[in-house]
Design an enzyme around this catalytic site. Structure first.
Site, PDB file in Angstrom:
ATOM      1  N   SER A 129       2.195   3.606  -8.130  1.00 60.11           N
ATOM      2  CA  SER A 129       2.849   3.987  -9.113  1.00 60.11           C
ATOM      3  C   SER A 129       4.386   2.164  -8.786  1.00 60.11           C
ATOM      4  O   SER A 129       3.673   1.156  -7.926  1.00 60.11           O
ATOM      5  CB  SER A 129       3.784   4.469  -8.860  1.00 60.11           C
ATOM      6  OG  SER A 129       4.726   4.627 -10.056  1.00 60.11           O
ATOM      7  N   TYR A 146       6.736   0.142 -19.077  1.00 60.37           N
ATOM      8  CA  TYR A 146       5.814  -0.541 -18.000  1.00 60.37           C
ATOM      9  C   TYR A 146       6.562   0.396 -17.390  1.00 60.37           C
ATOM     10  O   TYR A 146       5.838   1.542 -16.536  1.00 60.37           O
ATOM     11  CB  TYR A 146       6.002  -1.378 -17.086  1.00 60.37           C
ATOM     12  CG  TYR A 146       5.285  -1.528 -15.979  1.00 60.37           C
ATOM     13  CD1 TYR A 146       4.182  -1.681 -15.339  1.00 60.37           C
ATOM     14  CD2 TYR A 146       6.346  -1.874 -14.801  1.00 60.37           C
ATOM     15  CE1 TYR A 146       3.517  -1.892 -14.643  1.00 60.37           C
ATOM     16  CE2 TYR A 146       5.585  -1.888 -13.777  1.00 60.37           C
ATOM     17  CZ  TYR A 146       4.635  -1.815 -13.573  1.00 60.37           C
ATOM     18  OH  TYR A 146       3.719  -2.381 -12.468  1.00 60.37           O
TER      19      TYR A 146
END
Length: 227
Positions: A129, A146
């Site tokens: 991540s 995003y």
């Protein structure tokens, strides 16, 4: 002991380096990427490079079939693929959001579903991540799609760790700070990150092999900057 490893996003950057590191150490790697040519050119017998589009359910099903035919079990799954769109919020389209979430969230969920039957006690699922997905971290304008997707995948991983703890399958997240990759250069031209893709691949390589002994359902902030 040699492991069976599946990595997404392996045509360049961290994933490209990671696949080679595992293969050189003798582990078997299935590398999933839209462009399989860079790893095919490496020509390592421990790497099987498969060209798939993570936004296509049929491609994900195809990958699951190939992996189950090649591996009796999956020891490590690394969700490394990412898609970043850098646009002012007012200019983001629903299609932008859809594409970003398909790669960063939906593909992670679907591929994990497809491969869970091959996972045993001691298997480790790592999702790459971003610090942008961490609550309370510094946020950057232009990354609404995003960073929100990277936040969603953190919660997904925490939940799966709980759901599969009795099977002793570990789920962890590495929330990365800035790493000098092609994706970063495309999104922020001219910005120089403190870490190279190689250095980050080293860290992820070791964490993938040993992190599940120490962590489950955890989000590690792999960033030397604050907040």
């Amino acid at each position: 002991m040699k492991k069976n490893i599946v990595i997404t996003g392996t045509s360049r950057g961290i994933g490209f380096q990671l696949a080679q590191q595992f293969a050189k150490a003798g582990h078997k790697v299935i590398a999933l990427s839209r462009n399989s040519e860079p790893l095919v050119a490496v020509n390592n017998e421990n790497i099987t490079a498969i060209s798939i589009d993570l936004t296509e359910e049929s491609d994900l099903a195809k990958a699951g079939k190939i992996i189950s035919e090649s591996f009796k079990q999956v020891d490590i799954l690394i969700h490394n693929a990412g898609l970043l769109v850098n646009k002012p919020f007012q200019q983001l389209t629903s299609e932008d959001f859809q594409k970003v979430y398909q790669v960063n969230v939906f593909a992670v969920a679907t591929l994990t579903q497809n491969l869970l039957p091959l996972m045993k006690a001691g298997s480790h699922v790592i999702t790459v991540s971003s610090m942008g997905g961490i609550q309370g971290s510094m946020k950057f304008p232009g990354l609404a799609a995003y960073s929100s997707a990277k936040g969603a995948v953190i919660t997904l991983s925490e939940l799966l760790a709980e759901e599969y703890k009795e099977q002793q399958i570990a789920f962890n997240v590495l929330a990365l700070g800035a790493v000098q990759t092609e994706m970063l250069e495309e999104a922020f031209p001219g910005y120089k990150a403190p870490l190279t893709a190689n250095e980050m691949a080293d860290y992820i390589y070791n964490f993938a092999l040993t992190g599940h002994k120490f962590y489950n359902g955890k989000v590690l902030q792999v960033s030397s900057s604050t907040p």
